[in-house]
Design an enzyme around this catalytic site. Structure first.
Site, PDB file in Angstrom:
ATOM      1  N   GLY A  11       0.889  -1.352  -0.276  1.00  0.00           N
ATOM      2  CA  GLY A  11       0.018   0.056  -0.150  1.00  0.00           C
ATOM      3  C   GLY A  11       0.692   1.384  -0.043  1.00  0.00           C
ATOM      4  O   GLY A  11       2.043   1.216   0.883  1.00  0.00           O
ATOM      5  N   ARG A  72       1.123  -4.862  -5.219  1.00  0.00           N
ATOM      6  CA  ARG A  72       1.127  -6.014  -4.179  1.00  0.00           C
ATOM      7  C   ARG A  72       1.627  -7.314  -4.858  1.00  0.00           C
ATOM      8  O   ARG A  72       1.172  -8.423  -4.612  1.00  0.00           O
ATOM      9  CB  ARG A  72      -0.213  -6.140  -3.601  1.00  0.00           C
ATOM     10  CG  ARG A  72      -0.579  -4.978  -2.432  1.00  0.00           C
ATOM     11  CD  ARG A  72      -1.817  -5.365  -1.494  1.00  0.00           C
ATOM     12  NE  ARG A  72      -2.021  -4.238  -0.928  1.00  0.00           N
ATOM     13  CZ  ARG A  72      -1.500  -3.961   0.253  1.00  0.00           C
ATOM     14  NH1 ARG A  72      -0.563  -4.313   0.750  1.00  0.00           N
ATOM     15  NH2 ARG A  72      -2.083  -2.901   0.909  1.00  0.00           N
ATOM     16  N   ASP A 103       5.207  -5.876   5.628  1.00  0.00           N
ATOM     17  CA  ASP A 103       5.800  -7.084   5.891  1.00  0.00           C
ATOM     18  C   ASP A 103       5.821  -8.069   4.830  1.00  0.00           C
ATOM     19  O   ASP A 103       6.810  -9.091   4.530  1.00  0.00           O
ATOM     20  CB  ASP A 103       4.964  -7.796   6.973  1.00  0.00           C
ATOM     21  CG  ASP A 103       3.233  -7.619   6.885  1.00  0.00           C
ATOM     22  OD1 ASP A 103       2.972  -6.983   5.741  1.00  0.00           O
ATOM     23  OD2 ASP A 103       2.377  -8.285   7.610  1.00  0.00           O
ATOM     24  N   THR A 125       4.744   1.162   6.709  1.00  0.00           N
ATOM     25  CA  THR A 125       3.378   1.056   6.719  1.00  0.00           C
ATOM     26  C   THR A 125       2.610   2.031   7.504  1.00  0.00           C
ATOM     27  O   THR A 125       3.042   2.412   8.538  1.00  0.00           O
ATOM     28  CB  THR A 125       2.936  -0.603   7.273  1.00  0.00           C
ATOM     29  OG1 THR A 125       1.601  -0.597   7.449  1.00  0.00           O
ATOM     30  CG2 THR A 125       3.777  -0.684   8.569  1.00  0.00           C
ATOM     31  N   ASP A 127       0.080   1.287   9.287  1.00  0.00           N
ATOM     32  CA  ASP A 127      -0.382   0.439  10.307  1.00  0.00           C
ATOM     33  C   ASP A 127       0.726   0.436  11.456  1.00  0.00           C
ATOM     34  O   ASP A 127       0.343  -0.041  12.571  1.00  0.00           O
ATOM     35  CB  ASP A 127      -0.605  -1.228   9.969  1.00  0.00           C
ATOM     36  CG  ASP A 127      -1.594  -1.224   9.011  1.00  0.00           C
ATOM     37  OD1 ASP A 127      -2.288  -0.189   8.544  1.00  0.00           O
ATOM     38  OD2 ASP A 127      -1.965  -2.283   8.282  1.00  0.00           O
ATOM     39  N   ASP A 129       2.836  -1.514  12.353  1.00  0.00           N
ATOM     40  CA  ASP A 129       3.098  -2.900  13.067  1.00  0.00           C
ATOM     41  C   ASP A 129       4.463  -3.899  12.514  1.00  0.00           C
ATOM     42  O   ASP A 129       4.508  -4.943  12.863  1.00  0.00           O
ATOM     43  CB  ASP A 129       1.904  -3.761  12.569  1.00  0.00           C
ATOM     44  CG  ASP A 129       1.617  -4.119  11.130  1.00  0.00           C
ATOM     45  OD1 ASP A 129       2.367  -3.664  10.530  1.00  0.00           O
ATOM     46  OD2 ASP A 129       0.600  -4.761  10.936  1.00  0.00           O
ATOM     47  N   ARG A 171      -4.824  -3.727   9.881  1.00  0.00           N
ATOM     48  CA  ARG A 171      -5.149  -4.977   9.133  1.00  0.00           C
ATOM     49  C   ARG A 171      -5.113  -6.093  10.451  1.00  0.00           C
ATOM     50  O   ARG A 171      -5.748  -6.818  10.701  1.00  0.00           O
ATOM     51  CB  ARG A 171      -4.256  -5.635   8.131  1.00  0.00           C
ATOM     52  CG  ARG A 171      -4.593  -6.674   7.655  1.00  0.00           C
ATOM     53  CD  ARG A 171      -3.663  -7.218   6.283  1.00  0.00           C
ATOM     54  NE  ARG A 171      -3.939  -6.646   5.261  1.00  0.00           N
ATOM     55  CZ  ARG A 171      -3.367  -6.320   4.077  1.00  0.00           C
ATOM     56  NH1 ARG A 171      -1.892  -6.468   4.242  1.00  0.00           N
ATOM     57  NH2 ARG A 171      -3.863  -5.758   2.946  1.00  0.00           N
TER      58      ARG A 171
END
Ligand code: F6P
Length: 342
Positions: A11, A72, A103, A125, A127, A129, A171
């Site tokens: 993304g 992706r 990741d 990211t 996110d 994470d 996510r």
């Protein structure tokens, strides 16, 4: 002249262009040419891309998205994918690739490194994470946009005596939800790390109503589960990730709250709105520093590493270690957020 490749996968993320600029600027200072692959690993399969000049990267740190475009693409799922990348690297005379991604993208880089190709990872990211790094760039921009959106929903919620369920990206983890939710004063934050039942959610909503508060805002991460959900029929991407927007956790919770409490409830799904647009100063600077550090590792031929933010320092960490574990919201952070629930 030495030559290196760079690609951005997964993304898009505010701060990607700052990384590209950092890499190109520093490498060219050391007479290392940088080849930019188009669309992540997809470009690396065929050699699609071009050499990057200083002119091409001037001032791009202010722009969202990625000038290299992204995809992706999972080369591990493509027949002879790794061999094709190896051939492209040889044809272009690249001694290694800087992979900027989350990741999935870095997982591929890690596998190629183990197959003998030189890789450096840059963690990306919204996110937040990825392990071994305190923050990933893009997260700050995303949380600021989400917090601003929640601030705005407060006025409508109050004016209409409504409950709002705001769904944000995240996510596997709830970093965005907890950061934005705490900043903007959400009355409950629901994240994958700490599952709750609908009864617990409804209890908080009613507790608040019984205190005479006529409105309520709940911030939920898209990866949150109310109960064991069957995902077998939900579409996945090339890396096998469930397309969470199809799961619609925010709207489902809003529907259940309205059914169980009779309170007028709406869902707002922020989705990709928090991933686009201009990066904050923090993300521009973090992206720049990570890009420069990645270039320094190239100069030193220190492959097999990911660059990371630890405290105030940008350090190299083992790529394998970084991609095999996930950074999740800890119990203390969630407990602190919980003091403001209800
Ligand atoms: O890049 C991470 C992420 O933004 C997740 O938070 C989200 O689930 C996913 O990407 C969405 O992916 P896509 O843009 O492919 O729909």
């Amino acid at each position: 002249m030495r030559k290196i490749g760079i690609l951005t996968g997964g993304g898009d993320c505010p701060g990607l262009n700052a990384v590209i600029r950092g890499v190109v600027q520093k490498c060219l200072l050391h007479d290392i040419q940088v080849f930019g692959f188009r669309k992540g690993w997809l470009g690396a399969l065929s050699g699609d891309g071009n050499d990057l000049t200083l002119d091409m990267v001037e001032d791009i740190q202010t722009l969202g998205g990625t000038i290299l475009e992204s995809s992706r693409t999972n080369i591990m799922k493509i027949e002879n994918g790794p061999e094709k990348v190896k051939k492209v690297m040889e044809q272009l005379g690249l001694e290694g690739i800087i992979a900027v991604g989350g990741d999935d993208t870095l997982g591929v880089a890690n596998k190629l490194q183990k197959m003998g190709m030189n890789m450096i990872g840059v963690p990306k990211t919204i996110d937040n994470d990825l392990s071994c790094t305190d923050y990933t760039f893009g997260f700050d921009t995303a949380t600021n946009i989400a917090a601003d959106a929640i601030d705005r929903l407060h006025t409508t919620a109050k004016s209409h005596s409504r409950c709002f369920v705001v769904e944000v990206m995240g996510r596997h983890t709830g970093w965005i939800a907890i950061q934005a939710g705490m900043a903007a004063g959400a009355h409950m934050i629901l994240i994958p790390e700490f599952p709750k039942t609908i009864e617990e959610v409804v209890e908080k909503v009613m507790e608040r109503k019984n205190r005479g508060k006529n409105y309520c805002i709940i911030c939920v991460a898209e990866g949150f589960e109310l109960a064991a959900t069957d995902h077998t029929n939900i579409e996945t991407d090339e890396f096998g990730n469930v397309r969470l927007e199809k799961k619609e956790i925010g709207p489902s919770i809003a529907k259940l709250i309205e059914e169980k409490t009779g309170i007028n409830t709406r869902a707002t799904v922020l989705g990709h709105l928090i991933r686009g647009g201009t990066p904050t100063a923090f993300d521009r600077v973090l992206g720049t520093k990570l890009g420069v550090k990645a270039a320094e590792l190239v100069i030193d031929k220190a492959y097999g590493c990911m660059v990371a933010l630890q405290g105030n320092a940008i350090v190299p960490v083992d790529l394998d270690m970084a991609v095999t574990t996930q950074k999740r919201v800890d119990a203390e952070f969630y407990q602190h957020a919980g003091y403001f629930f209800g």
